[in-house]
Design a protein around this motif. Structure first.
Motif, PDB file in Angstrom:
ATOM      1  N   ARG A 155     -29.168  10.541 -14.918  1.00 29.23           N
ATOM      2  CA  ARG A 155     -28.681  10.900 -16.252  1.00 29.23           C
ATOM      3  C   ARG A 155     -29.028  12.351 -16.580  1.00 29.23           C
ATOM      4  NH1 ARG A 155     -29.906  11.624 -21.432  1.00 29.23           N
ATOM      5  NH2 ARG A 155     -28.627  10.661 -23.049  1.00 29.23           N
ATOM      6  N   ARG A 156     -30.256  12.744 -16.266  1.00 28.19           N
ATOM      7  CA  ARG A 156     -30.663  14.122 -16.542  1.00 28.19           C
ATOM      8  C   ARG A 156     -29.867  15.113 -15.702  1.00 28.19           C
ATOM      9  NH1 ARG A 156     -37.195  13.002 -16.813  1.00 28.19           N
ATOM     10  NH2 ARG A 156     -37.257  12.287 -18.985  1.00 28.19           N
ATOM     11  N   SER A 157     -29.525  14.699 -14.470  1.00 27.07           N
ATOM     12  CA  SER A 157     -28.726  15.571 -13.617  1.00 27.07           C
ATOM     13  C   SER A 157     -27.337  15.769 -14.216  1.00 27.07           C
ATOM     14  CB  SER A 157     -28.609  14.950 -12.218  1.00 27.07           C
ATOM     15  OG  SER A 157     -27.750  15.718 -11.410  1.00 27.07           O
ATOM     16  N   ILE A 158     -26.765  14.673 -14.747  1.00 29.67           N
ATOM     17  CA  ILE A 158     -25.453  14.775 -15.382  1.00 29.67           C
ATOM     18  C   ILE A 158     -25.535  15.674 -16.611  1.00 29.67           C
ATOM     19  CG2 ILE A 158     -23.731  13.463 -16.692  1.00 29.67           C
ATOM     20  CD1 ILE A 158     -24.158  11.170 -14.759  1.00 29.67           C
ATOM     21  N   PRO A 178     -20.443   9.534 -22.848  1.00 32.66           N
ATOM     22  CA  PRO A 178     -21.552   9.098 -23.722  1.00 32.66           C
ATOM     23  C   PRO A 178     -22.722  10.075 -23.730  1.00 32.66           C
ATOM     24  CG  PRO A 178     -20.733   7.252 -22.421  1.00 32.66           C
ATOM     25  CD  PRO A 178     -20.083   8.473 -21.867  1.00 32.66           C
ATOM     26  N   ILE A 179     -23.024  10.669 -22.572  1.00 31.76           N
ATOM     27  CA  ILE A 179     -24.127  11.636 -22.507  1.00 31.76           C
ATOM     28  C   ILE A 179     -23.745  12.908 -23.264  1.00 31.76           C
ATOM     29  CG2 ILE A 179     -25.491  13.082 -20.955  1.00 31.76           C
ATOM     30  CD1 ILE A 179     -25.223  10.864 -18.857  1.00 31.76           C
ATOM     31  N   ALA A 180     -22.484  13.316 -23.125  1.00 33.93           N
ATOM     32  CA  ALA A 180     -22.027  14.501 -23.860  1.00 33.93           C
ATOM     33  C   ALA A 180     -22.125  14.274 -25.366  1.00 33.93           C
ATOM     34  CB  ALA A 180     -20.593  14.835 -23.462  1.00 33.93           C
ATOM     35  N   LEU A 221     -23.038  18.039 -26.597  1.00 29.21           N
ATOM     36  CA  LEU A 221     -22.204  18.905 -25.760  1.00 29.21           C
ATOM     37  C   LEU A 221     -20.723  18.594 -25.948  1.00 29.21           C
ATOM     38  CD1 LEU A 221     -24.328  18.780 -22.476  1.00 29.21           C
ATOM     39  CD2 LEU A 221     -24.094  20.720 -24.027  1.00 29.21           C
ATOM     40  N   ILE A 222     -20.415  17.414 -26.489  1.00 34.81           N
ATOM     41  CA  ILE A 222     -19.023  17.018 -26.680  1.00 34.81           C
ATOM     42  C   ILE A 222     -18.293  17.968 -27.628  1.00 34.81           C
ATOM     43  CG2 ILE A 222     -19.453  15.495 -28.648  1.00 34.81           C
ATOM     44  CD1 ILE A 222     -17.052  14.839 -25.702  1.00 34.81           C
ATOM     45  N   ARG A 241     -17.743  15.589  -6.189  1.00 31.24           N
ATOM     46  CA  ARG A 241     -17.110  14.333  -6.575  1.00 31.24           C
ATOM     47  C   ARG A 241     -16.586  14.458  -8.003  1.00 31.24           C
ATOM     48  NH1 ARG A 241     -20.214  10.284  -9.503  1.00 31.24           N
ATOM     49  NH2 ARG A 241     -22.218  11.148 -10.215  1.00 31.24           N
ATOM     50  N   THR A 242     -15.631  13.580  -8.332  1.00 28.70           N
ATOM     51  CA  THR A 242     -15.107  13.533  -9.691  1.00 28.70           C
ATOM     52  C   THR A 242     -15.863  12.454 -10.459  1.00 28.70           C
ATOM     53  OG1 THR A 242     -12.912  14.247  -8.979  1.00 28.70           O
ATOM     54  CG2 THR A 242     -13.078  13.138 -11.117  1.00 28.70           C
ATOM     55  N   ILE A 243     -16.575  12.880 -11.510  1.00 33.94           N
ATOM     56  CA  ILE A 243     -17.405  11.953 -12.288  1.00 33.94           C
ATOM     57  C   ILE A 243     -16.544  11.303 -13.363  1.00 33.94           C
ATOM     58  CG2 ILE A 243     -19.446  11.741 -13.753  1.00 33.94           C
ATOM     59  CD1 ILE A 243     -20.595  14.163 -12.335  1.00 33.94           C
ATOM     60  N   SER A 244     -16.662   9.993 -13.477  1.00 31.06           N
ATOM     61  CA  SER A 244     -15.860   9.235 -14.437  1.00 31.06           C
ATOM     62  C   SER A 244     -16.217   9.626 -15.874  1.00 31.06           C
ATOM     63  CB  SER A 244     -16.107   7.737 -14.249  1.00 31.06           C
ATOM     64  OG  SER A 244     -15.589   7.002 -15.338  1.00 31.06           O
ATOM     65  N   PRO A 245     -15.200   9.751 -16.748  1.00 31.43           N
ATOM     66  CA  PRO A 245     -15.489  10.023 -18.165  1.00 31.43           C
ATOM     67  C   PRO A 245     -16.397   8.967 -18.785  1.00 31.43           C
ATOM     68  CG  PRO A 245     -13.160  10.352 -17.705  1.00 31.43           C
ATOM     69  CD  PRO A 245     -13.746   9.734 -16.477  1.00 31.43           C
ATOM     70  N   ALA A 246     -16.262   7.707 -18.329  1.00 32.43           N
ATOM     71  CA  ALA A 246     -17.123   6.645 -18.863  1.00 32.43           C
ATOM     72  C   ALA A 246     -18.587   6.925 -18.566  1.00 32.43           C
ATOM     73  CB  ALA A 246     -16.713   5.298 -18.262  1.00 32.43           C
ATOM     74  N   GLU A 247     -18.866   7.753 -17.548  1.00 34.96           N
ATOM     75  CA  GLU A 247     -20.234   8.070 -17.155  1.00 34.96           C
ATOM     76  C   GLU A 247     -20.772   9.276 -17.904  1.00 34.96           C
ATOM     77  OE1 GLU A 247     -22.788   8.767 -12.999  1.00 34.96           O
ATOM     78  OE2 GLU A 247     -20.609   8.470 -12.936  1.00 34.96           O
ATOM     79  N   PHE A 248     -19.920  10.286 -18.148  1.00 31.19           N
ATOM     80  CA  PHE A 248     -20.463  11.508 -18.740  1.00 31.19           C
ATOM     81  C   PHE A 248     -20.146  11.698 -20.217  1.00 31.19           C
ATOM     82  CE2 PHE A 248     -16.347  13.204 -17.198  1.00 31.19           C
ATOM     83  CZ  PHE A 248     -15.924  13.937 -18.300  1.00 31.19           C
TER      84      PHE A 248
END
Length: 709
Positions: A449-452, A503-505, A510-511, A494-501
């Protein structure tokens, strides 16, 4: 000395005190009144400057003394008038009670150190010491300075108007003189204030009145006698009738001593309060993070021996929404009530702390097993989950708990705290209002999560973000009427799924920057499309908290030269859960521009129908979850039919998401859906592929129109 019949004794005592001060000091001494007139002096002062006995007199002006001193060869190289102006300027600048030192030259090439202190009652008390020889011998200088400081203490007691209690005793332990603060601090009767009173009689009376000094009366008296015999400075703290008094002992050369006494009760109370505040939370009075970590550190030794302890990290669920919507005053009351409920779940040996905001921590020591911590965590969740009545409003929050149990999950403070925090994060991710024990592997999840999060912070400047576009087919028009912009992030190969990033944004804020980029890029892309095809952009509720979302939309449209009617903004009902009135106003302002507003994922929330009444949406997007069983379940068909009919009756178009089969398409078409979106018609496309599709459609329409004409 306060009664008339002891007046003569008081005068005698005062004379004795002054004699002791003047005759025992081995340096020059004089006092200048506030009007710079000579009040008193000693022979050493006359000798230092060479003044004859008949040359100085009481009332002599300082200017006269300086002129006489200049005539006798003092202050070589300095004009008498200039010296007078400089010296008086020094005196006038020192009225704070501080002792100010300086050096000057006198006849014979001798160096004199002067020190002056101001007393409102007397004027400037000045001491003069010949330090010529001491300047050549550093060791002797230090010794003389220490001796001078001791004499200055006695001089201060004699001539300064101090607020401390003060008394002087002779070599035989008999009272010479004491001041009013001394009598008041100890509430001494008149008979113990008379000169000649023995110290033992005063101390015995004080012990009879309840003085405590950490020992018996005889032991205390013996200690005082020992201090006197050693002829050293001494300090003692003792208690008298719930008051704290500091006594300091200053020996004199003749065997007597001066003692000062100060009531430091309030000072000690303030110091204790400062120490308490440094380690406790101001709102709840619970221990704070500093105190909690110190208590944790004390537990490490027991953990190393195999004793068990548990650390519970507690986070209040939905507290931010309460704080934002009802205000900080209500939020503070929620925190106070929550802390009281948490405290009620603890044992006497536990340590409950508020770490900050809505975060708490509980150290349970000792425990027999992990089940003990689980039972407490369950009690915490139930206690916090009960409704609170604050200011006439019923407020419901919850609590998530992460648990780390030592020594299995660690024996060091940092390890246990980190693992409890990881477990809390897991509990929150599983739906909140629950507890979770630390498990191996949680650290890897957090690192991911921190890496993302770290990658997201650099994604924009590294140009790692891109847009895909999925067309929406207008069933009546039989062509693409709208295109949804979909965000993609290419990171670390790799392409990271929006469902993964996403919520963190949103959690990190950052969103806001990412959402602005998406809006601007989507508008630019749409401006190059043919016809009146609209572009749909998803907005996060976090973006509505920015100061000028309306201004951002206006700027993005203007920069892209895109008509507002070709922009469609998609929101979810979660936006309207908080700050309803504020967000509704922004939606109305956007709609007034000509921008279309669409409710996304309709039917998945709790209050969708009520929100259709609160705002006139242009479009309803029916969530794809209803499509999965559309052909096999009658209830799904009924829901789809009802939603489409509701949209038609309210004048809103409807889009069904997730259409993947011809059978699904025919069903939603039969029910009157306006648009469909799904893999049956088109998956998300790259910008170039979408552009080709739209231009191909436009060309076909143009060819058809020509053929028809």
């Amino acid at each position: 000395m306060r009664s008339d019949d002891t007046g003569s004794l008081g005068e005698m005592a005062e004379a004795l005190l002054l004699d002791a001060a003047l005759e025992n000091i081995p340096y020059g001494f004089c006092v200048w009144s506030p009007q710079f007139r000579l009040v008193m002096w000693n022979k050493n002062w006359r000798d230092i400057y060479g003044f004859s006995a008949d040359a100085v007199y009481r009332g002599m002006t300082l200017e006269e003394a300086v002129q006489l001193s200049d005539q006798l060869g003092n202050h070589p190289g300095q004009d008498a008038n200039a010296f007078y102006e400089s010296y008086t300027e020094q005196l006038l600048a020192n009225r704070t009670g501080a002792r100010v030192k300086s050096q000057e030259m006198v006849h014979g090439g001798r160096t004199v150190e002067t020190a002056h202190v101001y007393s409102p009652a007397l004027g400037w008390v000045v001491t003069h010491e010949d330090i010529t020889d001491e300047l050549a011998r550093t060791e002797v200088v230090q010794k003389r300075k220490l001796e001078l400081e001791r004499h200055n203490i006695r001089l201060d007691a004699a001539v300064n108007n101090i607020s401390q209690g003060l008394c002087m005793m002779d070599a035989k332990g008999r009272l010479v003189i004491c001041n009013e603060p001394y009598a008041r601090i100890y509430n001494l009767p008149p008979e113990l204030l008379r000169p000649g009173t023995q110290l033992d009689d005063i101390l015995s009376h004080l012990f009879d009145q309840g003085m405590e000094a950490g020992s018996t009366r005889d032991e205390y008296i013996a200690w005082r006698r020992d201090v006197i015999a050693r002829r050293e400075y001494g300090k003692n703290i003792h208690e008298l009738n719930n008051r704290t008094i500091m006594m300091q002992h200053h020996p004199m050369k003749d065997g007597g001593w001066v003692s000062t006494h100060e009531d430091i009760t309030e000072q000690r109370q303030n110091e204790a309060r400062i120490r308490h505040l440094a380690r406790h939370d101001a709102l709840t009075d619970l221990p704070n993070r500093i105190e909690f970590l110190e208590q944790m550190a004390k537990t490490e030794a027991g953990l190393s021996r195999g004793e068990m302890a548990a650390v519970l990290y507690i986070d209040l669920d939905h507290f931010k929404a309460v704080n934002d919507t009802l205000g900080h005053a209500v939020g503070d009351e929620v925190i106070k009530q929550a802390s009281a409920r948490l405290w009620g779940t603890t044992r006497e040996t536990d340590v409950l702390a508020r770490l900050g905001g809505d975060e708490f921590a509980l150290l349970m020591r000792p425990i027999d097993g992990a089940d003990t911590a689980a039972k407490v965590a369950d009690r915490i969740i139930k206690a916090i989950g009960a409704p609170m009545l604050i200011g006439g409003q019923q407020i419901e929050i919850g609590a998530s708990v992460g648990i780390a149990v030592g020594p299995g999950d660690g024996v060091k403070t940092d390890t246990l705290v980190k693992n409890a925090d990881l477990a809390l994060y897991k509990a929150k991710s599983e739906g909140r209002s629950t507890y979770h024990f630390f498990e191996a592997g949680m650290d890897a999840d957090l690192q991911q999560r921190r890496s993302i999060e770290a990658g997201l912070r650099l994604a924009l400047q590294r140009n790692e973000l891109r847009l895909m576009f999925q067309p929406l087919l207008g069933l009546a028009e039989n062509r693409v009427t709208c295109v949804e912009a979909l965000l993609r992030w290419d990171h670390d190969g790799r392409t990271i799924s929006p469902a993964e990033f996403i919520p963190i944004a949103e959690e990190t804020g950052l969103i806001v920057a990412i959402g602005e980029w998406v809006l601007r890029e989507a508008c630019k892309a749409a401006a190059a499309w043919p016809g009146e095809v609209r572009v749909a952009v998803n907005l996060s509720p976090i973006q509505f908290k920015t100061r000028d979302l309306l201004g951002l939309v206006k700027t993005a449209l203007a920069d892209a030269r895109l008509a507002p009617t070709r922009l469609e903004l998609e929101i979810t009902e979660s936006l309207l859960l908080a700050e309803n009135d504020t967000n509704l106003k922004v939606l109305h302002d956007l709609r007034a521009l000509g921008v279309r507003i669409s409710m996304d994922d309709f039917g998945t929330g709790y209050s969708s129908l009520s929100y259709l009444r609160s705002f006139p949406f242009d479009k309803i997007k029916i969530d794809r979850s209803f499509m999965r069983d559309l052909t096999t379940r009658g209830d799904s068909q009924a829901i789809i039919k009802a939603i489409i009919g509701l949209g038609q009756s309210l004048g809103m178009s409807t889009t069904t998401e997730g259409v993947e089969t011809e059978e699904q398409l025919e069903m939603v078409r039969a029910h009157g859906a306006s648009e469909v979106q799904g893999f049956l018609f088109s998956p998300p496309l790259l910008p170039a592929a979408l552009s080709n599709l739209l231009h191909s459609e436009a060309a076909m329409r143009q060819a058809g129109n020509k053929k028809a004409s």
